[in-house]
Design a protein around this motif. Structure first.
Motif, PDB file in Angstrom:
ATOM      1  N   VAL A 112       3.446   9.346   3.467  1.00 27.10           N
ATOM      2  CA  VAL A 112       2.088   9.137   2.963  1.00 27.10           C
ATOM      3  C   VAL A 112       1.161   8.699   4.095  1.00 27.10           C
ATOM      4  CG1 VAL A 112       0.629   7.976   1.286  1.00 27.10           C
ATOM      5  CG2 VAL A 112       3.021   8.437   0.735  1.00 27.10           C
ATOM      6  N   GLY A 113       0.275   9.584   4.494  1.00 24.85           N
ATOM      7  CA  GLY A 113      -0.744   9.251   5.489  1.00 24.85           C
ATOM      8  C   GLY A 113      -2.062   9.016   4.785  1.00 24.85           C
ATOM      9  N   PRO A 116       0.833  -1.207   0.000  1.00 25.58           N
ATOM     10  CA  PRO A 116       0.000   0.000   0.000  1.00 25.58           C
ATOM     11  C   PRO A 116       0.868   1.258   0.000  1.00 25.58           C
ATOM     12  CG  PRO A 116      -0.005  -1.038   2.162  1.00 25.58           C
ATOM     13  CD  PRO A 116       0.747  -1.966   1.252  1.00 25.58           C
ATOM     14  N   LEU A 117       0.327   2.325  -0.549  1.00 24.72           N
ATOM     15  CA  LEU A 117       1.075   3.572  -0.635  1.00 24.72           C
ATOM     16  C   LEU A 117       1.442   4.105   0.744  1.00 24.72           C
ATOM     17  CD1 LEU A 117      -0.844   5.322  -3.522  1.00 24.72           C
ATOM     18  CD2 LEU A 117       1.523   4.542  -3.532  1.00 24.72           C
ATOM     19  N   THR A 118       0.618   3.783   1.720  1.00 22.29           N
ATOM     20  CA  THR A 118       0.878   4.321   3.057  1.00 22.29           C
ATOM     21  C   THR A 118       2.148   3.729   3.668  1.00 22.29           C
ATOM     22  OG1 THR A 118      -0.771   2.711   3.772  1.00 22.29           O
ATOM     23  CG2 THR A 118      -1.450   5.013   3.729  1.00 22.29           C
ATOM     24  N   GLN A 163      11.039   6.994  -4.100  1.00 18.21           N
ATOM     25  CA  GLN A 163      10.922   5.862  -3.175  1.00 18.21           C
ATOM     26  C   GLN A 163      10.495   4.588  -3.909  1.00 18.21           C
ATOM     27  OE1 GLN A 163       9.066   6.440   0.711  1.00 18.21           O
ATOM     28  NE2 GLN A 163       8.730   8.594   0.201  1.00 18.21           N
ATOM     29  N   ALA A 164       9.530   4.744  -4.815  1.00 13.19           N
ATOM     30  CA  ALA A 164       9.049   3.562  -5.548  1.00 13.19           C
ATOM     31  C   ALA A 164      10.164   2.971  -6.410  1.00 13.19           C
ATOM     32  CB  ALA A 164       7.848   3.935  -6.411  1.00 13.19           C
ATOM     33  N   LYS A 204      -5.908  11.492  -1.773  1.00 10.84           N
ATOM     34  CA  LYS A 204      -5.675  12.341  -2.950  1.00 10.84           C
ATOM     35  C   LYS A 204      -5.026  11.539  -4.078  1.00 10.84           C
ATOM     36  CE  LYS A 204      -5.100  16.607  -0.354  1.00 10.84           C
ATOM     37  NZ  LYS A 204      -4.057  17.439   0.287  1.00 10.84           N
ATOM     38  N   LEU A 205      -4.142  10.636  -3.704  1.00 15.04           N
ATOM     39  CA  LEU A 205      -3.451   9.850  -4.730  1.00 15.04           C
ATOM     40  C   LEU A 205      -4.424   8.904  -5.447  1.00 15.04           C
ATOM     41  CD1 LEU A 205      -0.149   9.141  -2.787  1.00 15.04           C
ATOM     42  CD2 LEU A 205      -0.456  10.667  -4.746  1.00 15.04           C
TER      43      LEU A 205
END
Ligand code: ADP
Ligand code: MG
Length: 694
Positions: free
Chosen positions: A12-13, A5-7, A164-165, A19-20
């Motif tokens: 990233v909260g 997950p992006l979090t 980061q990705a 928003k993403l």
């Protein structure tokens, strides 16, 4: 990474994650496929003395002064110098803190568009950075990607997240789906290499090529995406091949008698397509066939022959048309053809009375109706067929792949799935057909019935309306009939019909010897039909109409078509309208009236129509002018919502896509991974299939 997950990323909260999501980003892997829209070159620092107005550049210097000016709007001016010249940074929105940063002597770098201001060059709202030391480097070591932005997510943030990705990708690269041999042969980079390059291109990358989407790294992704879509559709197709359907083996005697009784011989093209269809119907698996043919090529009778074969085998047939007027026309044609044979048709539409509907539903359910004609209402709740074995969908371009799938599921009964015959109103450009209809077999009626006269087309400014009215007068005096099509008024049906009424009244006044009729979309079905009948019988000589007559209407004695405000209409629509004439043996013409001046695209449309009557060529032009989404109709676009590929730009790849598909063996494990591209397509039905791809 596909499941991270992006979090899990730093910074990233839940709020940012929301928003993403608006950008279609849910997991870390999605970030890798969020490709930059364009790139900026911040790898070179430009000396202020060599700045050029109109370019976007990176510059740096020492702050000489910072002051708030009140001339006009309140704004903050920061003047910097690098020894070669001075540059002013101008901010209209700024905080006290920002203002305080720009102390004289501080070094800053800035990136923005260079303009000529009142006192030398300036940048308005540049991106800037305070440099800790004068010799700190402000330059990037790769081109700067500019991502598609969404409200509240800044470019800097997106760059940080993709950084980061990309680091995570280093550790666990995404699954490589293109088989090695295909990549080698086409000279394409690996998925991980392509992704890294596109997010962080080196300073010497060809920006222009990348902006156009033609870089090998982009082409690699586009190829994979097109392949994914193609395979998804082929998968649907493969499923149909294992689905059961009623094999329709009888009925040949009735078919031969029907063809023998027609007032004309089938063209060679019609006969070939009929053979293809009847061959399909004999199979115990559902037919999925698209019939293309130009306006007037005689698709209806081909469909009728297919229907007759099925009905003669004791099963039911449904014919679905996109509009009521067209459904009505089919209804009348099919009644005339089939009632003498003892076949009872039933009618279903959205606007019919409850009692009539109930009666129709009963006849459909108990099987006494062999043939059912209607609009979308055919496949609503409550419509139960006794034994539906063939569905004919007319004017396909308004039905998309999703509707096809829904139909496939709705029609399923104890005998399996119905056969599907899809007919297009106008030809579909080859590129689109290859991409959007890969789940269908295609037949083309590429010949018009003999004796058709090509329609002569001219474009005339509406200032010469008087001459055109004269032309109508002499055509009618010579025993011919004419259509006068009123402009489309997108905003309002009511206004459009009013305009048509006024036009009809004005024409009747200036042509007292001509009998003028009117048909428009707001008239009740029987009223419309009465007018059409009188036109067909020759009692009405000039028919004023809105675009309701666009499709299907067939009156061979009409040989003159006037289209008002043709500059507002699309190519396919104009070609359809023009197709209403040229059906008899008289020389026919079409007058495209327009309101000058014409813009470029309108001029090109009218020119194409004057130059050719060939629907296949017109379709290609239409694709160039409007793009795939529009040509197929907006809701159609499940297939067209591509992330990387652009059907126009990348259509050269399509033949390769068809050719280079992986073998079943290679393909087996990959299929579900392709969902990273195709989640827009409803692939709930998807199952990895090793029997796939013929
Ligand atoms: P479209 O392909 O545009 O749907 P239609 O099916 O409405 O065309 O056919 C146009 C007209 O041509 C109809 O009047 C039809 O009866 C007639 N027609 C169809 N096939 C032939 C043929 N082989 N010879 C002569 N006329 C034909
Ligand atoms: Mg038709």
């Amino acid at each position: 990474m596909a499941a991270t997950p992006l979090t899990d990323l730093k910074g990233v909260g839940p709020a940012l994650a929301k928003k993403l999501e608006k950008l279609g980003l849910f997991v870390v892997e999605d970030l890798l496929f969020l490709l930059p829209l364009r790139y900026e070159d911040r790898t070179q620092l430009i000396r202020i003395g060599s700045l050029v107005a109109g370019t976007r550049c990176l510059a740096a210097g020492e702050v000489l002064l910072a002051e708030v000016a009140y001339r006009g709007r309140r704004n903050l001016l920061v003047r910097i110098s690098d020894g070669s010249g001075q540059l002013t940074l101008r901010f209209f929105h700024f905080s006290r803190q920002q203002q305080a940063q720009f102390q004289p002597g501080v070094h800053v770098s800035c990136f923005g568009e260079v303009r000529r201001g009142s006192s030398g060059f300036e940048m308005i709202h540049p991106e800037y950075r305070i440099l800790r030391e004068s010799h700190a480097t402000a330059m990037s070591d790769s081109l700067t990607p500019i991502y598609p932005a969404t409200e509240g997510v800044q470019q800097g943030r997106l760059r940080n997240l993709t950084d980061q990705a990309l680091r995570l990708m280093q550790r666990s690269p995404p699954v490589e789906l293109l088989p090695e041999n295909i990549r080698q042969e086409l000279g394409m980079p690996s998925l991980a290499d392509a992704i890294r390059y596109l997010h962080r291109p080196p300073p010497d990358a060809d920006v222009e090529q990348m902006t156009e989407g033609r870089h090998p790294c982009q082409q690699r992704l586009a190829f994979e995406e097109l392949l994914a879509h193609y395979l998804s559709l082929r998968n649907l197709r493969a499923m149909a091949e294992t689905d059961a359907a009623i094999a329709l083996r009888g009925g040949q005697r009735q078919v031969d008698a029907f063809i023998g009784g027609l007032p004309f011989d089938l063209t060679a093209a019609q006969a070939r397509v009929v053979d293809e269809i009847l061959g399909d119907l004999r199979n115990p698996h559902p037919m999925m066939r698209l019939v293309q043919g130009d306006v007037g090529s005689g698709k209806t009778v081909v469909a009728a022959i297919a229907c007759l074969k099925a009905i003669a085998c004791g099963v039911q047939v449904a014919i679905m048309a996109p509009t009521e007027i067209l459904a009505e026309q089919h209804w009348r044609n099919f009644c005339a053809w089939f009632q003498p044979l003892g076949i009872e048709p039933a009618w279903l539409s959205g606007s019919q009375k409850a009692s009539a509907r109930r009666q129709a539903l009963e006849a459909i359910a108990d099987g006494s109706a062999g043939l059912v004609v209607g609009t979308h209402a055919l496949f609503q709740e409550g419509v139960e067929f006794k034994r539906l074995a063939l569905v004919v969908i007319d004017e396909q371009h308004r039905f998309g792949v999703h509707q096809r799938m829904a139909l496939r599921d709705k029609g399923v009964g104890s005998d399996g799935h119905p056969h599907q015959l899809v007919m297009t109103a106008t030809p579909i450009p080859r590129t689109l057909a290859m991409a959007a209809y890969a789940d269908l077999d295609t037949s083309v009626i590429d010949e018009l019935p003999p004796g058709r006269q090509p329609v002569t087309t001219i474009a005339v400014p509406d200032t010469r309306r008087g001459e055109i009215v004269e032309r109508v007068r002499s055509a009618v005096a010579a025993g011919q009939q004419a259509y006068w099509v009123c402009p489309l008024i997108e905003e309002s049906d009511v206004l459009q019909c009013q305009a048509a009424e006024e036009t009809a009244a004005a024409l009747a006044a200036s042509l007292p010897d001509v009998s003028v009729g009117l048909v428009h979309g707001r008239m009740k079905a029987p009223e419309k039909q009465a007018v059409m009948d009188r036109f067909k019988a020759g009692e009405i000589q000039l028919l004023v109409a809105t675009t309701v007559i666009e499709v299907g209407v067939d009156v061979p004695n009409a040989s003159l078509m006037i289209i008002e405000n043709s500059e507002r209409m699309g190519l396919a629509q104009l070609h359809q309208l023009r197709g209403r004439v040229g059906r008899g043996s008289a020389d026919s013409s079409c007058v495209l009236m327009y309101e000058p001046p014409l813009n470029n695209s309108a001029e090109r449309r009218l020119r194409v129509l004057r130059e050719t009557n060939d629907g296949f060529r017109i379709a290609e032009e239409d694709l160039h002018l409007r793009g795939p989404g529009e040509v197929l109709g907006t809701r159609q676009t499940g297939v067209m919502q591509m992330r990387v590929a652009d059907l126009m730009r990348d259509r050269g790849m399509l033949p390769e896509v068809k050719l280079k598909k992986p073998t079943a063996e290679e393909f087996k494990d990959r299929f579900l991974h392709y969902l990273r591209y195709t989640c827009g397509l409803e692939l709930r039905h998807a199952r990895p299939a090793d029997h796939l791809i013929a």
